[in-house]
Write an enzyme that holds these catalytic residues in place. Structure first.
Site, PDB file in Angstrom:
ATOM      1  CE  LYS A 153      -4.588  10.641   2.737  1.00  0.00           C
ATOM      2  NZ  LYS A 153      -5.576   9.786   2.029  1.00  0.00           N
ATOM      3  CE1 TYR A 154      -3.310  10.711   7.116  1.00  0.00           C
ATOM      4  CE2 TYR A 154      -5.421  10.036   6.208  1.00  0.00           C
ATOM      5  CZ  TYR A 154      -4.469  11.025   6.447  1.00  0.00           C
ATOM      6  OH  TYR A 154      -4.684  12.304   6.011  1.00  0.00           O
TER       7      TYR A 154
ATOM      8  CD  GLU B  43       1.602  -7.196   4.047  1.00  0.00           C
ATOM      9  OE1 GLU B  43       0.648  -6.583   4.574  1.00  0.00           O
ATOM     10  OE2 GLU B  43       1.661  -7.415   2.828  1.00  0.00           O
TER      11      GLU B  43
ATOM     12  CG  ASN C  71       0.314  -8.466  -1.523  1.00  0.00           C
ATOM     13  OD1 ASN C  71       1.216  -8.641  -0.710  1.00  0.00           O
ATOM     14  ND2 ASN C  71      -0.771  -7.762  -1.238  1.00  0.00           N
ATOM     15  CD  GLU C  72      -2.768  -8.858   2.010  1.00  0.00           C
ATOM     16  OE1 GLU C  72      -2.475  -8.741   3.207  1.00  0.00           O
ATOM     17  OE2 GLU C  72      -3.449  -8.008   1.400  1.00  0.00           O
TER      18      GLU C  72
END
Length: 676
Positions: A357-358, A308, A150-151
C-alpha cells in the site's frame, strides 16, 4: 519489435482492478491512463484465487470486462497467467503445493512464491489455468504479450523435490559411480550406493546459512536442479499457451542479478527478456547500467522489456526514498539507451491495504492527476508518442564484453575459503564500473557467447572453467583478441573438482603464469600494485586487497609487482603475448583508480574508443538501427553540465534541436542524439 500492433515504446504497468469494487474508480483509472499516455496494462498477475474459486470452477468474466474496457479506450493488455500465488483452497486440500524451507519447516498458506516447483498439484493446475486463459483470449486483439507467473524464485526442500533431485541426478550422471567421482564422495565417507541415499542439501544435511556447504558439488547441483525445476514450471505454462497462440510472444519477469536462477538458461525459453528494476538509495548508477546490459546480453543483444520500475518509491527496502524530480524520466531513458523497448511501472494505482500500500504508483492514494509523479509519467508518455518506432529494435554495438555466469557465481559463493568477503558480483561490477567511467560500451555475456565479435573480453573471478571454455579463450586470443581474467580463476571444473597441475588450471597456457599460493587478508588490509615503469595510463602504485595470488611467470611479462609483504616483488599484473593477441592476469582485487587506468590502457591498445568525453556523473550509451546511431547522454548530477560534441552535428530527438559544439545539459537531463 515485440508486437507490431503497438509499434512504439510501450508505456504502462501492473494494474490490479480486482482490488477495487467500484465502477467510479475503474472509469477514473481509464481517464487518467489516457492522460498519462498509458497504452499497456499488465493484468491478472495475482488473480488465481479469483479466477478459480474452487477445484472445478473457473471465472474469467471479470477479466473479460477489464480487458475489453481498456481496449475500447486504446489500452492493450500484457496478460499474466495468475500463477504466482496459489489459492488457499489448493493449499488446504493439496498440501504438497506448500514448500519446505531451508531449515526443513513445512510452510503454511501465505505470502507468494510459495508453491513447490515439483508439486504434481501445482504443476497440474498451473498448466491447466494457463491453457484455459490462452484458449479464451487467443483471438482477443488487446493481448500483446503473455506474462507467465511473476518473479520466479526461491528453493524448496520437500520430499517431492528430494525425489525429483534424485531423478535429475540420474539423468545427468547416469550411474552412481560417475556421481560419486563428480562429487568426490570419498571425502568424509559420503559414498552413495543407492539413489535414495541422497538427500536435499539444507540445514538438516550439508549446508548452513550464508552459502556454507560441506559438499560444494552436491550444493551446486541442487541449485542447478532448483533453477531447472522452476524453469520446467514456466515451460509447462509456456507450452500450454503456445499451442493456442503461436504468434504472441511469451515472457516472465526476471530480477537482474538475482542469485537463485541461471538466467542465461532461462532466456533460451523466453521470446523476449523482461525484468524488474528496483535500485536502492545507494545503488551506483553503473550497477543499474550493468544490470540492463546483463538483461540485454541474456539473448545476445536482443532488446528487452522493462517490466517493472516504481514511479516514485518502493516499500520493501530499509530506506524507501522518493525518486527526486526528473529521476524517473532519467532512469527510464537509461533503460532505453541500454536496450529496453518498454517502460512499465509497478503499479498503476496504489493499493489500499497489505504490504504494497506504500509502494509508489502512477495514481496515488489521493486519486487524481494533480501530483508530481503523475505529471512526470505524463511527460514520459508524451515523449514516447513523439519518438514512435524510431528506437525500436535498435541494437547496442559493443567491442568489449564482460563474462557473467550464474553457475560460476554459485560455485564461488559456495567455496570453503579463501575469503568470506569475496563477492563475485561485486568483482564483476568493479570492472564494469571502470569501463562505465571511461564511456566504453560493454556487453554482458554468458560463457556460450561467440567471442569473435569482441576486441576485449573480461572474465573476473572465473573460478569455474567449464569444458571447452579454455580452448575457446585460446582461439579468441590467438586470433588477436585481448583477454583479461583475475585472481581465483581457473581453479575448478563444472563439478567443483580442483584442476590439478597448478592454478589457474586450464587457463595456465594462455596466461603464461602459474599461481603457487593464494593469500587472503582482512579487506581492510592492503598491498600495493607497483607498475614497472609505465604502460599507457598505468604508472606509479595503486592499492589492492582481499586476495593475493603468488604467481610465477611462464612466458608472460610482469607489468606490475606487489609492493609489500613477503611476496614483495612478485608479479601482480601480467600480460602474455599469445598468437596475435594478449592475455592479462590481475592477481589481486585492485582499487578503482587502477582499474580505470588499466582498462583505459587495454582499450587504447585494442583500438576501442569511448563514445564521448563527458564530465563525471554523465552517462553515455548508444543504440544503432538501420545504420543510424542514437547517442544517449544522461546527466545524473544535480547541476547543469557542459557536453562537448566537438564538430559533430546532431539532432536531439526529444526537442528537435540541432546541436553541435559545447552544449548545456540540465541536471537530471537527457539528450538522444542522432548524427546528422
Amino acid at each position: 519489435m515485440i508486437n507490431d500492433k503497438l509499434p512504439k515504446i510501450w508505456h504502462g504497468g501492473d494494474y490490479n482492478p480486482e482490488q477495487w469494487d467500484s465502477q467510479e474508480i475503474w472509469d477514473e483509472d481509464v481517464r487518467m491512463f489516457k492522460l498519462a499516455g498509458i497504452d499497456v496494462a499488465t493484468l491478472n498477475v495475482f488473480s488465481w484465487a479469483l479466477n478459480q474459486p474452487n477445484e472445478d470452477t473457473y471465472n474469467f468474466e471479470w477479466l473479460d470486462d477489464k480487458i475489453n474496457r481498456l481496449y475500447e479506450n486504446g489500452i492493450y493488455t500484457c496478460l499474466a497467467t495468475s500463477t504466482a500465488a496459489h489459492p488457499a483452497w489448493m493449499a488446504k486440500k493439496y498440501p504438497d503445493v506448500l514448500r519446505v524451507d531451508f531449515h526443513g519447516r513445512k510452510r503454511k498458506f501465505g505470502s507468494r512464491h510459495n508453491s513447490c516447483p515439483n508439486s504434481p498439484t501445482y504443476r497440474e493446475y498451473s498448466e491447466k489455468i494457463a491453457d484455459k486463459l490462452a484458449e479464451r483470449y487467443k483471438d482477443h486483439p488487446a493481448v500483446l504479450i503473455w506474462h507467465v507467473s511473476n518473479e520466479y524464485g526461491g528453493y524448496c526442500y520437500c520430499d517431492n523435490c528430494q525425489d525429483a533431485f534424485r531423478v535429475w541426478l540420474s539423468d545427468k550422471y547416469g550411474t552412481l559411480e560417475k556421481l560419486n567421482k563428480a562429487w568426490n564422495t570419498g571425502f568424509w565417507g559420503h559414498t552413495f550406493y543407492e539413489w535414495d541415499e541422497i538427500v536435499a542439501p539444507n540445514m538438516l544435511s550439508e549446508e548452513r546459512e550464508d552459502n556454507v556447504s560441506d559438499f560444494q558439488g552436491i550444493s551446486l547441483d541442487y541449485r542447478r536442479f532448483q533453477s531447472d525445476s522452476l524453469l520446467d514450471c514456466y515451460k509447462l505454462e509456456y507450452n500450454a499457451i503456445r499451442k493456442h497462440t503461436p504468434d504472441i510472444p511469451i515472457t516472465t519477469n526476471l530480477m537482474g542479478t538475482y542469485p537463485m536462477l541461471d538466467y542465461f538458461k532461462w532466456a533460451k525459453e523466453m521470446d523476449v527478456v523482461s525484468w524488474d528494476n528496483y535500485p536502492a538509495i545507494d545503488t551506483p548508477f553503473s550497477y543499474t547500467a550493468m544490470t540492463h546490459d546483463l538483461m540485454r546480453g541474456l539473448k545476445s543483444g536482443q532488446p528487452f522489456m522493462l517490466m517493472e520500475q516504481t514511479p516514485s518509491q518502493q516499500n520493501w527496502q530499509p530506506y524507501n526514498s522518493l525518486k527526486r524530480p526528473g529521476v524517473m524520466r532519467l532512469w527510464s531513458y537509461q533503460a532505453i539507451g541500454r536496450g529496453a523497448d518498454t517502460i512499465l511501472y509497478f503499479q498503476l494505482r496504489r493499493s489500499v491495504g497489505a504490504c504494497e500500500k506504500y509502494h509508489g504508483a502512477v495514481i496515488e492514494h489521493v486519486g487524481h492527476e494533480n501530483t508530481r509523479v503523475f505529471n512526470e509519467v505524463a511527460q514520459i508518455g508524451s515523449e514516447f508518442n513523439q519518438l514512435g518506432d524510431t528506437l525500436l529494435d535498435a541494437r547496442v554495438n559493443a567491442k568489449v564484453a564482460i563474462v557473467f555466469d550464474w553457475e560460476n557465481r554459485w560455485a564461488t559463493e559456495l567455496s570453503s575459503g579463501p575469503s568470506v568477503s569475496l563477492d563475485y558480483v561485486n568483482e564483476v561490477h568493479k570492472y564494469y564500473d571502470a569501463l562505465y567511467k571511461l564511456n566504453v560500451q560493454v556487453d554482458m555475456i554468458g560463457v556460450e557467447e561467440d567471442l569473435s565479435q569482441y576486441d576485449v573480453v573480461i572474465a573476473p573471478v572465473l573460478y569455474m572453467v567449464k569444458e571447452g571454455y579454455a580452448a575457446k579463450v585460446e582461439r579468441f586470443v590467438e586470433n588477436g583478441g585481448t583477454f583479461i581474467t583475475t585472481f581465483f580463476s581457473g581453479i575448478v571444473n563444472e563439478t567443483d573438482i580442483v584442476t590439478l597441475g597448478g592454478y589457474p588450471g586450464e587457463l595456465r597456457k594462455v596466461l603464461g603464469i602459474w599461481a603457487e599460493e593464494i593469500d587472503a587478508l582482512h579487506p581492510d588490509e592492503t598491498n600495493e600494485i607497483v607498475v614497472n615503469g609505465s604502460r599507457g595510463s598505468l604508472s606509479g602504485s595503486y592499492s589492492c586487497n582481499l586476495l593475493f595470488d603468488l604467481i610465477h611467470t611462464e612466458g608472460a611479462q610482469a607489468v606490475a609487482e606487489y609492493g609489500s609483504d613477503f611476496y614483495q616483488g612478485m608479479p601482480v599484473l601480467t600480460v602474455n603475448e599469445f598468437g596475435k593477441g594478449k592475455a592479462w592476469y590481475v592477481a589481486s582485487s585492485p582499487d578503482a583508480e587502477f582499474l580505470v587506468d588499466f582498462l583505459q590502457t587495454v582499450c587504447e591498445e585494442a583500438g576501442v574508443e569511448p563514445l564521448l568525453s563527458v564530465p563525471e556523473g554523465v552517462e553515455t550509451t548508444e543504440r544503432v538501427k538501420d545504420g543510424q546511431t542514437y547517442l544517449f547522454v544522461l546527466n545524473h548530477n544535480n547541476k547543469v553540465e557542459s557536453i562537448d560534441l566537438k564538430d559533430s552535428q546532431y539532432q536531439e530527438l526529444l526537442t528537435a534541436q540541432q546541436l553541435s559544439g559545447t552544449v548545456e545539459l540540465e541536471a537530471k537531463g537527457v539528450f538522444i542524439l542522432a548524427k546528422v
